[in-house]
Design a protein around this motif. Sequence first.
Motif, PDB file in Angstrom:
ATOM      1  N   ARG A   1      44.187  41.722  39.394  1.00 24.99           N
ATOM      2  CA  ARG A   1      43.581  41.208  38.168  1.00 24.99           C
ATOM      3  C   ARG A   1      44.239  41.775  36.923  1.00 24.99           C
ATOM      4  O   ARG A   1      44.232  41.145  35.871  1.00 24.99           O
ATOM      5  CB  ARG A   1      42.081  41.501  38.145  1.00 24.99           C
ATOM      6  CG  ARG A   1      41.276  40.731  39.184  1.00 24.99           C
ATOM      7  CD  ARG A   1      39.785  41.028  39.094  1.00 24.99           C
ATOM      8  NE  ARG A   1      39.057  40.428  40.207  1.00 24.99           N
ATOM      9  CZ  ARG A   1      38.659  39.158  40.244  1.00 24.99           C
ATOM     10  NH1 ARG A   1      38.934  38.355  39.227  1.00 24.99           N
ATOM     11  NH2 ARG A   1      38.009  38.682  41.285  1.00 24.99           N
TER      12      ARG A   1
ATOM     13  N   ASP B   1      41.859  44.351  44.375  1.00 27.18           N
ATOM     14  CA  ASP B   1      41.265  43.420  43.414  1.00 27.18           C
ATOM     15  C   ASP B   1      41.583  43.850  41.986  1.00 27.18           C
ATOM     16  O   ASP B   1      41.963  43.032  41.145  1.00 27.18           O
ATOM     17  CB  ASP B   1      39.756  43.356  43.640  1.00 27.18           C
ATOM     18  CG  ASP B   1      39.081  42.347  42.719  1.00 27.18           C
ATOM     19  OD1 ASP B   1      39.324  41.140  42.876  1.00 27.18           O
ATOM     20  OD2 ASP B   1      38.311  42.777  41.828  1.00 27.18           O
ATOM     21  N   ARG B   2      41.454  45.144  41.711  1.00 25.97           N
ATOM     22  CA  ARG B   2      41.746  45.645  40.365  1.00 25.97           C
ATOM     23  C   ARG B   2      43.223  45.487  40.027  1.00 25.97           C
ATOM     24  O   ARG B   2      43.585  45.174  38.889  1.00 25.97           O
ATOM     25  CB  ARG B   2      41.320  47.105  40.245  1.00 25.97           C
ATOM     26  CG  ARG B   2      39.815  47.317  40.305  1.00 25.97           C
ATOM     27  CD  ARG B   2      39.448  48.761  39.982  1.00 25.97           C
ATOM     28  NE  ARG B   2      38.009  48.978  40.099  1.00 25.97           N
ATOM     29  CZ  ARG B   2      37.421  49.501  41.168  1.00 25.97           C
ATOM     30  NH1 ARG B   2      38.156  49.861  42.215  1.00 25.97           N
ATOM     31  NH2 ARG B   2      36.116  49.663  41.213  1.00 25.97           N
TER      32      ARG B   2
ATOM     33  N   ALA C   1      42.044  37.643  30.898  1.00 26.01           N
ATOM     34  CA  ALA C   1      40.888  37.992  31.702  1.00 26.01           C
ATOM     35  C   ALA C   1      39.612  37.629  30.950  1.00 26.01           C
ATOM     36  O   ALA C   1      39.466  37.913  29.772  1.00 26.01           O
ATOM     37  CB  ALA C   1      40.901  39.480  32.019  1.00 26.01           C
TER      38      ALA C   1
ATOM     39  N   SER D   1      41.794  33.113  44.091  1.00 25.12           N
ATOM     40  CA  SER D   1      40.886  34.119  44.639  1.00 25.12           C
ATOM     41  C   SER D   1      40.440  33.738  46.049  1.00 25.12           C
ATOM     42  O   SER D   1      40.436  34.575  46.961  1.00 25.12           O
ATOM     43  CB  SER D   1      39.669  34.279  43.730  1.00 25.12           C
ATOM     44  OG  SER D   1      38.782  35.246  44.235  1.00 25.12           O
TER      45      SER D   1
ATOM     46  N   GLY E   1      36.648  40.134  33.202  1.00 24.37           N
ATOM     47  CA  GLY E   1      37.385  40.774  34.288  1.00 24.37           C
ATOM     48  C   GLY E   1      37.952  39.829  35.316  1.00 24.37           C
ATOM     49  O   GLY E   1      38.551  40.259  36.286  1.00 24.37           O
ATOM     50  N   ALA E   2      37.782  38.516  35.118  1.00 25.35           N
ATOM     51  CA  ALA E   2      38.222  37.544  36.127  1.00 25.35           C
ATOM     52  C   ALA E   2      39.605  37.019  35.787  1.00 25.35           C
ATOM     53  O   ALA E   2      39.753  35.996  35.145  1.00 25.35           O
ATOM     54  CB  ALA E   2      37.229  36.393  36.216  1.00 25.35           C
ATOM     55  N   MET E   3      40.636  37.745  36.196  1.00 28.33           N
ATOM     56  CA  MET E   3      42.004  37.324  35.929  1.00 28.33           C
ATOM     57  C   MET E   3      42.435  36.229  36.894  1.00 28.33           C
ATOM     58  O   MET E   3      43.215  35.355  36.558  1.00 28.33           O
ATOM     59  CB  MET E   3      42.955  38.528  36.054  1.00 28.33           C
ATOM     60  CG  MET E   3      44.387  38.237  35.635  1.00 28.33           C
ATOM     61  SD  MET E   3      44.517  37.909  33.887  1.00 28.33           S
ATOM     62  CE  MET E   3      46.282  37.627  33.728  1.00 28.33           C
ATOM     63  N   LEU E   4      41.915  36.243  38.112  1.00 35.05           N
ATOM     64  CA  LEU E   4      42.281  35.245  39.096  1.00 35.05           C
ATOM     65  C   LEU E   4      41.473  33.973  38.905  1.00 35.05           C
ATOM     66  O   LEU E   4      40.285  34.026  38.587  1.00 35.05           O
ATOM     67  CB  LEU E   4      42.025  35.777  40.506  1.00 35.05           C
ATOM     68  CG  LEU E   4      42.905  36.915  41.016  1.00 35.05           C
ATOM     69  CD1 LEU E   4      42.492  37.273  42.428  1.00 35.05           C
ATOM     70  CD2 LEU E   4      44.368  36.563  40.960  1.00 35.05           C
TER      71      LEU E   4
ATOM     72  N   THR F   1      48.237  32.582  39.388  1.00 36.45           N
ATOM     73  CA  THR F   1      46.864  33.033  39.144  1.00 36.45           C
ATOM     74  C   THR F   1      46.182  32.204  38.071  1.00 36.45           C
ATOM     75  O   THR F   1      44.977  32.317  37.887  1.00 36.45           O
ATOM     76  CB  THR F   1      46.833  34.507  38.741  1.00 36.45           C
ATOM     77  OG1 THR F   1      47.658  34.698  37.584  1.00 36.45           O
ATOM     78  CG2 THR F   1      47.348  35.388  39.869  1.00 36.45           C
TER      79      THR F   1
END
Length: 281
Positions: free
Chosen positions: A114, A110-111, A243, A254, A246-249, A238
């Motif tokens: 993102r 996930d990290r 971001a 997702s 923290g939500a890049m997706l 994506t």
Amino acid sequence: MRPLSLRTILIATDLSDAMMPALRTAVQLADLADADLHVVHGGERPGSVEQLQAHLSRGGVRPETIGKARTIEGPAGAMIVQEALRLEADVIVLGPHREKDTGSIGSTADRVVRAAPIPCLILPRALPLPLGNVLVPVDAAESARGPLAVGLTWASALRRRARDGGGTDVVALHVTPTGASNSAAVRRLQQEIDTVRQHLASLAGVDIRQSIDESNDPSGVILRQAESLAVDLVVLGTRAEKAVDGAMLGSVSSAVVCRATTPVLLVPPGIWRSTGREPLP
């Protein structure tokens, strides 16, 4: 990072047996694309170099690649991204990385997805190679050119040859909201496909067709299409430019990554700006 290329591949491994299908896929990718393969293993308490080398040997990795493999101590997600940037990698290969019984992507993967400014290949299972069918969900906007161009490039580089039973098919899928007019979406999608075709005319052995579906559940449509068409790979943008908390997706990408049983290649928008110009005007 070189847009539309597959010359340097980085795979991150946790030394588990569950990584073996992904590891063997990375070896095949490097062979088919004539790319350099690099391997990294890390974490707060990484295994030893000897453990890493034994793991790679079991996965069929060549001795010269085993000799370049690195172990790095530190936060695994950040370390993987930093190593990809150092190598100017064109893709990061990640294993299944699913949290047990939660249906969500693992914390390290996930990290990585993102934060990485390059495509990430998520492998819940081995990627069938050479590629036969590729699904590219697009939104009929200019941003759709990125995933579509990457999908076509991968399909061409990893396509079936005559000896393998024919070429490779790419399906450009656009999901329109229920009740919306499809005619405009069809025209826009066709324009995007034509634009990409014109700029990637040298790609041989790849057929592309468009598909329009109507639904208010785009991730569900993508997953169903991937299953019904028996695709080898889903190539998905994506969407998010920056971001936010923290939500890049985006929500669709997702949901697909968390539920897909098919390999998914995530394409961030940033790769089109890494050379300072858009590849498709």
